[in-house]
Design an enzyme around this catalytic site. Structure first.
Site, PDB file in Angstrom:
ATOM      1  CE  LYS A 149     -56.375  55.311  92.883  1.00  0.00           C
ATOM      2  NZ  LYS A 149     -57.418  54.719  92.292  1.00  0.00           N
ATOM      3  CD  GLU A 182     -61.101  46.784  93.020  1.00  0.00           C
ATOM      4  OE1 GLU A 182     -61.217  47.637  93.934  1.00  0.00           O
ATOM      5  OE2 GLU A 182     -59.831  46.246  92.524  1.00  0.00           O
TER       6      GLU A 182
HETATM    7  N1  PMP Z   1     -61.018  49.917  93.605  1.00  0.00           N
HETATM    8  C1  PMP Z   1     -60.512  50.676  92.677  1.00  0.00           C
HETATM    9  C2  PMP Z   1     -59.858  49.718  91.547  1.00  0.00           C
HETATM   10  C3  PMP Z   1     -60.199  51.987  92.487  1.00  0.00           C
HETATM   11  O1  PMP Z   1     -59.790  52.644  91.584  1.00  0.00           O
HETATM   12  C4  PMP Z   1     -60.706  52.813  93.502  1.00  0.00           C
HETATM   13  C5  PMP Z   1     -60.694  54.407  93.476  1.00  0.00           C
HETATM   14  N2  PMP Z   1     -59.252  54.776  93.841  1.00  0.00           N
HETATM   15  C6  PMP Z   1     -61.446  52.040  94.778  1.00  0.00           C
HETATM   16  C7  PMP Z   1     -61.358  50.953  94.749  1.00  0.00           C
HETATM   17  C8  PMP Z   1     -61.868  52.949  95.958  1.00  0.00           C
HETATM   18  O2  PMP Z   1     -60.726  53.382  96.710  1.00  0.00           O
HETATM   19  P1  PMP Z   1     -61.048  54.779  97.277  1.00  0.00           P
HETATM   20  O3  PMP Z   1     -61.884  54.622  98.417  1.00  0.00           O
HETATM   21  O4  PMP Z   1     -59.553  54.769  98.110  1.00  0.00           O
HETATM   22  O5  PMP Z   1     -60.930  55.776  96.568  1.00  0.00           O
END
Ligand code: PMP
Length: 297
Positions: A149, A182
């Site tokens: 991230k 995604e």
């Molecule tokens: N994919 C991406 C690219 C993201 O930035 C996020 C948000 N953090 C998610 C998926 C979802 O992850 P989470 O459920 O941990 O927020």
């Protein structure tokens, strides 16, 4: 609003970092997005785990350890008097010169913003969201792993631009070889032939904390929930679909590229999981109180 900059709580206007910080110059840093519900932080340990794993993956030595970071996050929430909030901790590489080498950046920095977030109007949760697929492919893991991230979200931003230019609020990014990866900041699930499917993260998705919670909820409800490669065809012909993310929570997806998914309205399994997730965030065990038990509010 008070922002935590390297351990100092300062007013929003004074929350600044150097233009020589490689977080600014090169997107060299990592971050998290965390939610607090009714005075309790949801799955803080999982978010901290991902934050420190992201830092490790880019060889960034965090300026404070996990326990101290946890305390700083709770302190920042408390200082802002927030019980329902979105928290954004960030590690940056720190000040360097105009070369991109991180080895000249001697002191990584951090900041924590606690605020509210609202990505979609209520109607989206009631009626669903129309998604499109966009030309930009998800980063290949061999170039920049989508599991990190990082502060470099240009890949996601390019997809967001393409969605916006085509009048869509959100988009699906495909992998290099044509599988669903995604959405721009959320994971994707579909219900197909009675099974709940989400792409395996090795194909190019973040290991979402909400994704994990939904897989657990589904399995508890004795629904077959598996990580499996998904094509656009699978989404077009799914019974139901939804996105998951910390900020968005669970958002029903009711069409892709103009094809209605299932009945074209949020489906019963999606609605059940939305209710289950809501209960988990409000009453689940995995929540950290902002004040120690017994402390006066
Ligand atoms: N994919 C991406 C690219 C993201 O930035 C996020 C948000 N953090 C998610 C998926 C979802 O992850 P989470 O459920 O941990 O927020």
């Amino acid at each position: 609003m008070l922002v935590n900059v390297n351990g100092k709580l300062v007013p929003k206007e004074k929350a600044v970092i150097s233009v020589f910080d490689h977080g600014v110059l090169y997107g060299d840093g990592v971050f998290e997005g965390i939610r607090a519900y009714d005075g309790r932080v949801f799955r803080l340990a999982q978010h901290l785990g991902r934050l420190y794993d992201s830092a490790k993956a880019i060889l960034l030595e965090p300026p404070l350890d996990k326990a101290a970071m946890r305390a700083e996050i709770l302190r920042t929430l408390a200082a802002n008097g927030l019980r329902d909030a979105y928290v954004r901790p960030v590690f940056t590489r720190g000040e360097g010169d105009l070369g991109l080498s991180p080895f000249v950046c001697k002191k990584p920095g951090y900041f924590i913003i606690a605020d509210h977030i609202r990505l979609y109007p209520d109607a989206t949760y009631r009626d669903g969201l129309a998604l499109i697929t966009v030309p930009t492919r998800r980063n290949v893991a061999e170039a920049l792993s989508p599991k990190i991230k990082s502060l470099n979200y240009l890949n996601n931003i390019l997809a967001k631009i393409e969605a916006g230019q085509r009048g869509a609020l959100e988009a699906i990014l495909m992998t290099q070889d044509g599988y669903v990866a995604e959405c721009t900041a959320d994971n994707l699930f579909i219900l197909r032939k009675g099974r709940l499917l989400t792409p395996p993260t090795w194909q190019g998705a973040l290991e979402g904390v909400t994704r994990e919670a939904v897989l657990e909820l589904a399995r508890k409800a004795r629904l077959a929930a598996v990580e499996e490669p998904i094509t656009r065809y699978d989404v077009y012909t799914a019974q139901e679909a939804f996105m998951t993310g910390t900020a968005a929570e669970i958002v029903p997806v009711t069409s892709l590229d103009g094809r209605p998914i299932g009945s074209g309205a949020p489906g019963p399994v999606t609605k059940r999981l939305m209710a289950g997730f809501r209960a988990l965030t409000r009453f689940g065990k995995d929540r950290i109180p902002l004040k120690p038990k017994g402390a006066r509010p």
